[in-house]
Design an enzyme around this catalytic site. Structure first.
Site, PDB file in Angstrom:
ATOM      1  N   ASP A 244      45.281 -18.721   1.639  1.00  0.00           N
ATOM      2  CA  ASP A 244      46.203 -17.587   1.730  1.00  0.00           C
ATOM      3  C   ASP A 244      45.461 -16.400   2.325  1.00  0.00           C
ATOM      4  O   ASP A 244      44.235 -16.308   2.269  1.00  0.00           O
ATOM      5  CB  ASP A 244      46.789 -17.239   0.364  1.00  0.00           C
ATOM      6  CG  ASP A 244      45.771 -16.611  -0.577  1.00  0.00           C
ATOM      7  OD1 ASP A 244      44.740 -17.257  -0.816  1.00  0.00           O
ATOM      8  OD2 ASP A 244      46.001 -15.486  -1.062  1.00  0.00           O
TER       9      ASP A 244
ATOM     10  N   GLU B  36      44.762 -16.358  -3.756  1.00  0.00           N
ATOM     11  CA  GLU B  36      43.620 -15.520  -4.137  1.00  0.00           C
ATOM     12  C   GLU B  36      43.864 -14.062  -3.795  1.00  0.00           C
ATOM     13  O   GLU B  36      43.532 -13.156  -4.573  1.00  0.00           O
ATOM     14  CB  GLU B  36      42.354 -16.023  -3.444  1.00  0.00           C
ATOM     15  CG  GLU B  36      41.064 -15.390  -3.951  1.00  0.00           C
ATOM     16  CD  GLU B  36      40.716 -14.072  -3.295  1.00  0.00           C
ATOM     17  OE1 GLU B  36      39.932 -13.302  -3.882  1.00  0.00           O
ATOM     18  OE2 GLU B  36      41.244 -13.791  -2.200  1.00  0.00           O
TER      19      GLU B  36
END
Length: 454
Positions: free
Chosen positions: A92, A156
């Site tokens: 991500d 994250e």
């Protein structure tokens, strides 16, 4: 196995690495479905899973984590009785921010001036490619000498803790003798660095209400309590005149004893405008790695264009607090909330909501894994010795893994050196750094396996 063979193999794999990173960067995998389609993150997760399967990983799975995102797991068996090493990255990314400010499209890997530009190129899609390169180099030169687990997180950057919760509920999944977190970076391009400390973090939504609705500033201004003014005054209470963070009861005088960060270098790295003063006191390393830091990330307010002459009834902000090692994040949150309550002006109504948090981290730099990494870095970066630095950012998973596996040795390396400009526009990665760190990781795995046999 000579390190030259590893280096030559990695060099030969770099064109493939560039193509793969280009494919991975193309996914707009921002784990915020209000901004980007969930399908983009799902597609990135599937790409990572397919890449692991192609390398012979077993038990490859897309893990549905409690925050609604997916982490990708795989296991590559090594020799009998070999130690197990967990390799971490995340797919991500941060949103691109201002698309117009990107010189080339944010989600299109573009080579320019010797660097590869694109969102996630360094943080941290490049980290996953780094792991692949290291493993491929080992496979081409006698085999991978350890058992390898790979975990690639899907949220994250959002700090929503999905993988931490999943790992806690499945404690056997990520168990390892050593853990390599590929989400940090060298202190300077070409200077091999292991990050030993991370600040923790808290994300806090702040909302102030003062009126039943907006009022005409001519008729009511001067007596009606303005929520926007109250918010500005409240946020200003979080800083001393020199810009130091001032949260009542939160210590802010710790000193960093290790590698120092020259002010001139910091000014250049941070692109501080000529004549503008830096904030805070102490050395740059003190301020970045050992002390708390408040940042106002966003404010809910009307834009200047189209604004009306109104006294505002409500105002809100998103506040980040970076928490230094040695301070418990939960305690820091309590102090921050108490500070905001105590400093809210005019008895305005205050609402606070914690939307993300993570504990600070401090590694054991005397562990055998650090000796193996120091040797690997010296070989991969001839003439340079491994440096140990801190990092002001947060990787909440580190503390979860430390709690779950207290005997595991943890090292933080990666591609996020200052020129990478992670989280900003025009993020980039140095292909030379990707190459050298891939060699480093391969050599580390060899050294670590040998140390465990000794």
């Amino acid at each position: 196995m000579p390190s030259q063979s590893i280096a030559e193999t990695v060099a030969s794999l770099m064109p493939r690495a560039k193509q793969e990173l280009s494919e991975l960067v193309a996914f707009q995998s921002v784990a915020d479905w209000a901004q980007f389609p969930q399908s983009e993150s799902q597609a990135a997760a599937n790409w990572v899973a397919d890449a692991l399967r192609a390398e012979g990983f077993q038990d490859v799975a897309l893990l549905d984590t409690p925050d609604g995102t997916q982490s990708v797991y795989g296991f590559l068996p090594g020799p009998a009785d070999a130690p197990t090493v967990l390799l971490y990255a995340h797919y991500d990314v941060q949103p691109p921010l201002d698309d117009a400010a990107w010189i080339s499209p944010a989600f299109e890997l573009t080579e320019r001036d010797g660097r590869w530009y694109g969102r996630g190129s360094a943080d941290c899609k490049g980290g996953f490619i780094l792991h692949l390169l290291a493993l491929r180099a080992l496979k081409a030169n006698g085999g991978v000498p350890v058992n390898v687990k790979v975990i690639v997180e899907g949220s994250e950057e959002q700090g929503t803790g999905g993988l931490q919760q999943y790992a806690t509920a499945h404690p056997e999944l990520l168990a390892a003798d050593a853990i390599v977190i590929g989400d940090a970076g060298n202190f300077r391009t070409g200077l091999p660095t292991v990050t030993a400390t991370l600040r923790g973090m808290c994300l806090l939504k702040v909302k102030i209400d003062t009126l039943g609705g907006n009022l005409h500033s001519g008729m009511f201004g001067g007596a009606a309590p303005d929520a926007m003014a109250a918010l500005i005054q409240l946020l200003a209470s979080l800083r001393a005149p020199d810009g130091s963070t001032t949260v009542d009861g939160l210590a802010s005088d710790a000193v960093w004893e290790g590698l120092q960060y020259p002010e001139a270098d910091f000014r250049s790295d941070a692109k501080v405008l000529d004549g503008v003063e830096l904030i805070g006191e102490g050395t740059i390393a003190d301020r970045l790695w050992s002390r708390p830091a408040v940042t106002v990330l966003a404010i809910d307010s009307p834009p200047v264009v189209g604004a009306t002459p109104s006294v505002h009834a409500s105002a809100g902000a998103l506040v980040s607090l970076r928490v230094p090692p040695g301070t418990d994040t939960a305690e820091a949150i309590k102090l921050l909330e108490a500070h905001l309550v105590a400093h809210t002006p005019w008895k305005a109504h205050l609402e606070l909501e914690v939307v993300g948090q993570g504990q600070p981290f401090q590694a054991d730099t005397a562990s055998p894994a650090y000796a193996s990494m120091a040797q690997a870095m010296q070989e991969a970066y001839p003439g340079q010795e491994m440096q140990i630095s801190g990092m002001g950012g947060s990787i909440p998973l580190c503390n979860t893994l430390t709690e779950l596996y207290p005997d595991a040795e943890m090292l933080l390396i990666g591609l996020s050196e200052p020129e990478a400009q992670i989280h900003a526009v025009n993020e980039s990665v140095s292909p030379q750094e990707l190459e050298r760190l891939s060699v480093t990781e391969a050599l580390f795995l060899l050294n670590y396996a040998e140390s465990k046999r000794a």
